[in-house]
Design a protein around this motif. Structure first.
Motif, mmCIF file in Angstrom:
data_model
loop_
_atom_site.group_PDB
_atom_site.id
_atom_site.type_symbol
_atom_site.label_atom_id
_atom_site.label_comp_id
_atom_site.label_asym_id
_atom_site.label_seq_id
_atom_site.Cartn_x
_atom_site.Cartn_y
_atom_site.Cartn_z
ATOM 1 N N GLU A 70 -20.447 13.635 53.750
ATOM 2 C CA GLU A 70 -19.347 14.588 53.714
ATOM 3 C C GLU A 70 -19.675 15.767 52.799
ATOM 4 O O GLU A 70 -20.454 15.639 51.855
ATOM 5 C CB GLU A 70 -18.065 13.896 53.228
ATOM 6 C CG GLU A 70 -17.601 12.780 54.152
ATOM 7 C CD GLU A 70 -16.301 12.141 53.705
ATOM 8 O OE1 GLU A 70 -15.565 12.765 52.905
ATOM 9 O OE2 GLU A 70 -16.012 11.019 54.159
ATOM 10 N N PHE A 210 -12.283 22.731 57.465
ATOM 11 C CA PHE A 210 -12.538 21.728 58.492
ATOM 12 C C PHE A 210 -14.034 21.542 58.687
ATOM 13 O O PHE A 210 -14.780 22.509 58.805
ATOM 14 C CB PHE A 210 -11.899 22.143 59.819
ATOM 15 C CG PHE A 210 -12.230 21.211 60.955
ATOM 16 C CD1 PHE A 210 -11.588 19.991 61.076
ATOM 17 C CD2 PHE A 210 -13.205 21.549 61.890
ATOM 18 C CE1 PHE A 210 -11.900 19.124 62.109
ATOM 19 C CE2 PHE A 210 -13.517 20.693 62.928
ATOM 20 C CZ PHE A 210 -12.868 19.479 63.039
ATOM 21 N N GLU A 211 -14.463 20.295 58.715
ATOM 22 C CA GLU A 211 -15.863 19.955 58.948
ATOM 23 C C GLU A 211 -15.940 19.027 60.154
ATOM 24 O O GLU A 211 -15.371 17.938 60.137
ATOM 25 C CB GLU A 211 -16.465 19.254 57.723
ATOM 26 C CG GLU A 211 -16.594 20.128 56.494
ATOM 27 C CD GLU A 211 -17.728 21.131 56.610
ATOM 28 O OE1 GLU A 211 -18.659 20.884 57.413
ATOM 29 O OE2 GLU A 211 -17.677 22.154 55.907
ATOM 30 N N PRO A 212 -16.619 19.437 61.218
ATOM 31 C CA PRO A 212 -16.722 18.560 62.389
ATOM 32 C C PRO A 212 -17.647 17.379 62.135
ATOM 33 O O PRO A 212 -18.591 17.468 61.351
ATOM 34 C CB PRO A 212 -17.294 19.485 63.474
ATOM 35 C CG PRO A 212 -18.031 20.543 62.717
ATOM 36 C CD PRO A 212 -17.274 20.738 61.433
ATOM 37 N N TRP A 213 -17.348 16.281 62.771
ATOM 38 C CA TRP A 213 -18.172 15.077 62.701
ATOM 39 C C TRP A 213 -19.545 15.358 63.300
ATOM 40 O O TRP A 213 -19.665 16.022 64.327
ATOM 41 C CB TRP A 213 -17.482 13.961 63.475
ATOM 42 C CG TRP A 213 -18.289 12.723 63.745
ATOM 43 C CD1 TRP A 213 -18.931 12.400 64.900
ATOM 44 C CD2 TRP A 213 -18.506 11.614 62.853
ATOM 45 N NE1 TRP A 213 -19.537 11.170 64.792
ATOM 46 C CE2 TRP A 213 -19.295 10.666 63.546
ATOM 47 C CE3 TRP A 213 -18.116 11.337 61.547
ATOM 48 C CZ2 TRP A 213 -19.693 9.458 62.973
ATOM 49 C CZ3 TRP A 213 -18.507 10.139 60.977
ATOM 50 C CH2 TRP A 213 -19.283 9.218 61.680
ATOM 51 N N TYR A 246 -13.030 10.797 59.554
ATOM 52 C CA TYR A 246 -13.741 12.000 59.121
ATOM 53 C C TYR A 246 -12.995 13.272 59.522
ATOM 54 O O TYR A 246 -12.864 14.198 58.729
ATOM 55 C CB TYR A 246 -15.136 12.005 59.745
ATOM 56 C CG TYR A 246 -16.090 13.020 59.162
ATOM 57 C CD1 TYR A 246 -16.949 12.673 58.128
ATOM 58 C CD2 TYR A 246 -16.144 14.321 59.649
ATOM 59 C CE1 TYR A 246 -17.834 13.593 57.592
ATOM 60 C CE2 TYR A 246 -17.026 15.252 59.121
ATOM 61 C CZ TYR A 246 -17.874 14.884 58.096
ATOM 62 O OH TYR A 246 -18.745 15.802 57.562
ATOM 63 N N GLU A 247 -12.484 13.332 60.759
ATOM 64 C CA GLU A 247 -11.886 14.567 61.279
ATOM 65 C C GLU A 247 -10.364 14.556 61.305
ATOM 66 O O GLU A 247 -9.752 15.601 61.474
ATOM 67 C CB GLU A 247 -12.382 14.841 62.705
ATOM 68 C CG GLU A 247 -13.737 15.473 62.797
ATOM 69 C CD GLU A 247 -13.939 16.201 64.130
ATOM 70 O OE1 GLU A 247 -12.953 16.453 64.852
ATOM 71 O OE2 GLU A 247 -15.094 16.517 64.442
ATOM 72 N N ILE A 250 -6.891 14.324 64.479
ATOM 73 C CA ILE A 250 -7.755 14.819 65.541
ATOM 74 C C ILE A 250 -7.073 14.574 66.881
ATOM 75 O O ILE A 250 -6.454 13.524 67.082
ATOM 76 C CB ILE A 250 -9.135 14.115 65.485
ATOM 77 C CG1 ILE A 250 -10.022 14.515 66.665
ATOM 78 C CG2 ILE A 250 -8.986 12.603 65.426
ATOM 79 C CD1 ILE A 250 -11.439 13.940 66.581
ATOM 80 N N ARG A 254 -10.077 15.122 72.072
ATOM 81 C CA ARG A 254 -11.311 15.415 71.329
ATOM 82 C C ARG A 254 -11.968 14.120 70.856
ATOM 83 O O ARG A 254 -13.188 13.961 70.940
ATOM 84 C CB ARG A 254 -11.007 16.322 70.138
ATOM 85 C CG ARG A 254 -12.224 16.623 69.264
ATOM 86 C CD ARG A 254 -11.876 17.569 68.116
ATOM 87 N NE ARG A 254 -12.997 17.741 67.201
ATOM 88 C CZ ARG A 254 -13.978 18.627 67.368
ATOM 89 N NH1 ARG A 254 -13.981 19.417 68.417
ATOM 90 N NH2 ARG A 254 -14.955 18.722 66.484
ATOM 91 N N ARG A 307 -6.719 22.494 56.914
ATOM 92 C CA ARG A 307 -8.147 22.754 56.749
ATOM 93 C C ARG A 307 -8.525 24.022 57.502
ATOM 94 O O ARG A 307 -8.680 23.999 58.727
ATOM 95 C CB ARG A 307 -8.944 21.557 57.268
ATOM 96 C CG ARG A 307 -8.605 20.250 56.552
ATOM 97 C CD ARG A 307 -8.931 19.043 57.385
ATOM 98 N NE ARG A 307 -8.152 18.991 58.619
ATOM 99 C CZ ARG A 307 -8.346 18.083 59.578
ATOM 100 N NH1 ARG A 307 -9.284 17.167 59.440
ATOM 101 N NH2 ARG A 307 -7.605 18.095 60.674
ATOM 102 N N ASN A 309 -10.581 27.138 59.122
ATOM 103 C CA ASN A 309 -11.912 27.237 59.725
ATOM 104 C C ASN A 309 -12.090 28.606 60.353
ATOM 105 O O ASN A 309 -11.123 29.224 60.810
ATOM 106 C CB ASN A 309 -12.145 26.145 60.767
ATOM 107 C CG ASN A 309 -11.192 26.206 61.936
ATOM 108 O OD1 ASN A 309 -10.179 25.505 61.942
ATOM 109 N ND2 ASN A 309 -11.493 27.024 62.940
ATOM 110 N N ARG A 315 -13.680 24.108 67.005
ATOM 111 C CA ARG A 315 -12.397 23.394 66.998
ATOM 112 C C ARG A 315 -11.372 24.265 67.710
ATOM 113 O O ARG A 315 -10.814 25.189 67.113
ATOM 114 C CB ARG A 315 -11.937 23.072 65.571
ATOM 115 C CG ARG A 315 -10.628 22.270 65.574
ATOM 116 C CD ARG A 315 -10.264 21.616 64.259
ATOM 117 N NE ARG A 315 -9.886 22.511 63.200
ATOM 118 C CZ ARG A 315 -8.959 22.222 62.265
ATOM 119 N NH1 ARG A 315 -8.336 21.061 62.279
ATOM 120 N NH2 ARG A 315 -8.691 23.084 61.313
#
Length: 390
Positions: A70, A210-213, A246-247, A250, A254, A307, A309, A315
């Protein structure tokens, strides 16, 4: 002696947990002012809006894998390279650990793969001392695999080893979202820096974006073909839970797509989509009325985070929870009290990397903004009016 796959995987995971603790501690020693590295996770949890009260230990593999997969605030990804090698291997092991925690029945081949991930992770960290033992554990599994398949060790290793490479995540939108409405047309929009400001902490004073998996291939399409058999559904559920953690929150669509990609599938037929959706909902994850999946760590009724982005982040706006969009609107409204409704909508869209309003984006934004109206009605209901006004 006959190899017992689950014991082999447990031995490998227990061993790598012993090796990762000093690696993580050494990398962050100069940044934490004497605090244990687990303080980073405590701050991350607070910034993510996770439920409070979870205690982390430096020898806990779950905590270690979060640290190496992460974004750690201003520290970024301090254990990774440009190829995201550590994040990729770490995500593989997050899923393996989740399977082990739920008593998944590993095959000999799966045990070898899990052990191989551990070896490759220690190779990346140049842990010469740890590699000797990790390779021994892997080799025992390889001997058993070769014997089981009646081939040489070289052939068994070549056919069983997954590439552990980054899978390009291409989440498809529903057809009506991409035909002629500009949903996917490129924009270059970045969030207003003001929405990124948070209270100072060891890992910085910025809001988490936001951080994508990072999608990793944890099995073949045959796993999906075998649904709803026990082994297949346990593997699918473990994968979807890690992605959702993680996301999350969601969108269910998705999550279905990312889960399918984890098993080598790029396009999901409606029949398979229904099967995957069912397994996700049976994995103990909360799915709200808007089809957003919430990890166990977040109380959807109390969550007030968002989050931001930029437009370069994959996203789609319609895959952002109305709860998250409304949280952003509340934050902006509080900071800019005189902002009017139109300006607020523009600011909210910018927060999530959008400027253009398609029909679906407009509808989704209206759904989220309606929550602010509900706030006003709720506040009005609690006003203590004078007796003469009642």
């Amino acid at each position: 002696m006959t190899l017992k796959p689950n014991l082999s995987v447990k031995e490998a995971l227990d061993f790598i947990a012993k090796r990762l603790d000093p690696i993580i501690a050494a990398r962050l020693a100069g940044e934490l002012g004497g605090h244990p590295w687990t303080v980073v996770l405590e701050i991350l949890d607070e910034k993510k809006g996770f439920a409070k009260g979870y205690k982390y230990w430096t020898y806990d593999l779950q905590a270690q894998l979060r640290m190496i997969t992460e974004r750690l605030g201003d520290f970024g990804y301090p254990f990774d390279d440009k190829q995201r090698t550590v994040s990729t291997l770490g995500n593989e092991l997050r899923i393996v650990r989740k399977q082990m925690a739920h008593m998944y029945d590993f095959s000999v081949e799966e045990a070898f793969r899990a052990n191989d991930f551990c070896v490759r992770l220690l190779e990346h960290f140049d842990d010469a001392e740890g590699l000797q033992e990790a390779r021994r554990i892997r080799h025992e599994a390889l001997i058993a695999l070769a014997a089981e398949e009646g081939v040489t060790e070289q052939v068994a290793a070549a056919t069983a080893t997954l590439p552990a490479g980054l899978v390009t995540a291409a989440v498809e939108l529903p057809a009506e979202a991409v035909v002629g409405d500009g949903e996917n047309e490129p924009e270059m929009v970045t969030p207003d820096p003001a929405v990124l400001v948070r209270e100072p902490s060891v890992i910085g004073d910025k809001r988490l974006e936001f951080e994508p998996w990072t999608v990793v291939e944890v099995g073949g399409v045959d796993v999906l073909d075998n649904l709803p058999k026990k082994a297949a559904k346990e593997k699918v559920r473990a994968t979807s839970v890690e992605i959702a953690t993680y996301e999350g929150p969601i969108h269910l669509d998705r999550l279905v797509q990312l889960t399918a990609q984890s098993f080598g599938l790029r396009r999901v037929r409606s029949s398979r989509e229904k099967k995957l959706s069912y397994q996700i909902q049976q994995a103990g994850l909360f799915v709200d009325a808007d089809k957003f999946v919430w990890p166990r760590e977040i109380d959807s009724d109390a969550w007030n985070e968002f989050r931001p982005n930029g437009s370069v982040v994959e996203r789609p706006f319609i895959h952002i929870s109305p709860v998250e969009i409304a949280n952003a609107a509340r934050f902006i409204k509080k900071k800019r009290n005189e902002i009017d409704a139109e300006e607020l909508e523009v600011a909210v869209l910018q927060t999530f990397g959008r400027r253009r309003r398609t029909k679906r984006i407009t509808t989704h934004l209206e759904t989220a903004m309606a929550r602010l109206a509900e706030d006003r009605w709720s506040e009005a209901a609690h006003v203590d009016y004078p007796a003469s006004d009642r």
